[in-house]
Design an enzyme around this catalytic site. Structure first.
Site, PDB file in Angstrom:
ATOM      1  N   GLY A 204       0.826  -1.207   0.000  1.00 24.71           N
ATOM      2  CA  GLY A 204       0.000   0.000   0.000  1.00 24.71           C
ATOM      3  C   GLY A 204       0.854   1.247   0.000  1.00 24.71           C
ATOM      4  N   ASN A 205       0.238   2.378   0.268  1.00 24.91           N
ATOM      5  CA  ASN A 205       0.991   3.627   0.359  1.00 24.91           C
ATOM      6  C   ASN A 205       0.353   4.535   1.402  1.00 24.91           C
ATOM      7  OD1 ASN A 205      -0.951   5.527  -1.041  1.00 24.91           O
ATOM      8  ND2 ASN A 205      -0.705   3.951  -2.612  1.00 24.91           N
ATOM      9  N   ARG A 206       0.949   5.686   1.626  1.00 24.74           N
ATOM     10  CA  ARG A 206       0.569   6.525   2.764  1.00 24.74           C
ATOM     11  C   ARG A 206      -0.529   7.533   2.458  1.00 24.74           C
ATOM     12  NH1 ARG A 206       5.543   9.472   4.718  1.00 24.74           N
ATOM     13  NH2 ARG A 206       4.058  10.273   6.237  1.00 24.74           N
ATOM     14  N   SER A 207      -1.153   7.453   1.300  1.00 20.56           N
ATOM     15  CA  SER A 207      -2.180   8.454   0.983  1.00 20.56           C
ATOM     16  C   SER A 207      -3.399   8.292   1.901  1.00 20.56           C
ATOM     17  CB  SER A 207      -2.604   8.301  -0.473  1.00 20.56           C
ATOM     18  OG  SER A 207      -3.656   9.192  -0.720  1.00 20.56           O
ATOM     19  N   ALA A 275      -3.522   7.820  -5.103  1.00 22.63           N
ATOM     20  CA  ALA A 275      -2.175   7.276  -5.267  1.00 22.63           C
ATOM     21  C   ALA A 275      -2.350   5.815  -5.695  1.00 22.63           C
ATOM     22  CB  ALA A 275      -1.413   7.371  -3.951  1.00 22.63           C
TER      23      ALA A 275
END
Ligand code: CTP
Length: 416
Positions: A204-207, A275
């Site tokens: 995943g990512n931090r958005s 994102a």
């Protein structure tokens, strides 16, 4: 901004702590005025520590400061959360028997009351009449949310989430927005995709989705019909949206691609604020991957670039496509150098660039952006809350939209 946060005596007073933090994080000075009864739920020390300001409940405290007049006179916005049935009754009757009701009488700024009580109390003719009286006087009274109440009962009467209260309260101070997206259909993607590794893990990512949610909110404020494609956006972030925005929940980049393209068939504008993962695991395991010592090698496959595909294979002719670029800048070039190159590469009508890293961009409530056009030329820059920045982005999108021949409904075929 100087805000007074009134807190009446209900169990939901704990949520006002979160509301106070939200307002403080956005840079506002907040003076908390609890009723004496509310101190049974959240104590004075909590309010003083989090607001950094003195806390008094009675008109006979700080008499030399004439607090019962000064607090209300100095307020630019007054929010009461929770507003109990008793508080609504006292406010409607124009009483001044504690500092909060005295402040309500003195204040001439916008006032928002966020009620919380049992359903029976909310439905009682006395409360219905009090709310009608207050609204007729120009006081903004939110409808309570529905759901689990203090005991076993559930129904209308819950305090709305702190994000929703903050959005509604701060909206009272916003300048009137032009209805320049009236009747327009807008699709906004927000959040960060999750690419499945196994049943319990993902890449995943931090958005957080805050900027995309603010864009959707700003578009509705300007009259648009909005579909938000939300990739793993938390309920507390979505609570900042007005009711009426159509939210489609997705998880992976491929889910997002299909949801965006389906909604985009009827859209005048598509904004890709999400994102989206550039890579996903080539194979996802059906069972949990076990530790086997040493290294674990993952093979990743490039995902479809949804933004690029919207440009090369538009779901609807003539629609305006807006991309985002979160850039850090490096030895190869500045944030703007990378953005210009990306704008030309992606071919979107506009690209919104925001510098990230060093605590900027992700998860924060403020942002700074530059909008460049497809040739990489700067159209506008903006800084402020994510909602303010969103309006600046729509200010840049509207002329492009207005200059565009009306779209047609003969959609290109959907991706397989
Ligand atoms: N995007 C997309 N589909 C992807 C990846 C990104 O639609 N698979 C969109 C994002 O929503 C955003 C824009 O493309 O609007 C920019 O994403 P970014 O990751 O910065 O672009 P990349 O082309 O992946 O460039 P970089 O090599 O800098 O990561």
């Amino acid at each position: 901004m100087r805000i007074v946060l009134g807190v009446a005596g209900g169990i939901a007073a704990y949520k006002a702590v979160l509301l106070l933090r939200l307002l403080r994080e956005q840079g506002h000075a907040v003076r908390v005025v609890p009723t004496r009864a509310s101190l049974e739920f959240v104590g004075r020390a909590t309010w003083e520590a989090l607001s950094g300001e003195p806390v008094t409940t009675d008109v006979f405290e700080d008499v030399d400061q004439v607090a019962h007049v000064a607090v209300g006179k100095g307020a630019e916005l007054l929010v009461v959360a929770p507003a109990t049935a008793d508080l609504l009754a006292r406010a409607a009757a124009g009483r001044a028997d504690d500092l909060l009701t005295a402040t309500l009488l003195v204040a001439r700024c916008p006032v928002l009351l966020a009620p919380a009580m049992h359903t029976e109390m909310w439905d009682h003719p006395a409360t219905v009449a009090n709310v009608a009286t207050l609204r007729a006087r120009g006081v903004h009274v939110l409808d309570p949310a529905s759901g689990r109440l203090t005991g076993q009962d559930s129904g209308p009467g819950r305090l709305p989430e702190p994000e929703e209260i903050a959005t509604a309260a701060l909206a009272l101070l916003e300048p009137a927005r032009p209805a320049d997206l009236s009747g327009r259909r807008v699709v906004v993607s927000a959040g960060g995709t999750r690419e499945r590794l196994d049943p319990v893990r993902f890449l995943g990512n931090r958005s957080s989705g805050r900027q995309g949610v603010a864009l959707a909110q700003a578009a509705t404020e300007r009259g648009a019909l909005v579909t938000l494609v939300a990739a793993n956006v938390g309920a507390e972030v979505l609570a900042g949206l007005s009711r009426g925005v159509d939210v489609v929940h997705v998880e992976s980049g491929e889910d997002l691609r299909h949801a965006v393209r389906a909604a985009a068939r009827a859209a005048d504008v598509v904004v890709m604020a999400a994102a989206v993962a550039d890579y996903r695991p080539t194979t996802a395991s059906d069972s949990k991957v076990k530790k086997s010592g040493g290294e674990l090698n993952l093979t990743l496959t490039e995902t479809t670039d949804v933004l690029r595909e919207l440009v090369t294979d538009p779901p609807r002719r003539g629609q305006v496509v807006v991309g985002f670029a979160a850039e850090t800048g490096d030895s190869e070039g500045s944030v703007l150098d990378h953005a210009r190159a990306k704008a030309r590469r992606k071919g979107a009508d506009l690209l919104v660039v925001n510098p990230v890293g060093d605590g900027r961009g992700f998860g924060t409530s403020t942002n700074e952006i530059t909008v460049v056009d497809g040739a990489g030329d700067v159209v506008t820059t903006a800084a402020g809350t994510k909602l303010e920045v969103s309006h600046a982005i729509w200010d840049a999108v509207v002329p492009v939209l207005d200059g565009r021949a009306a779209g047609t409904d003969d959609a290109a075929s959907m991706p397989a």
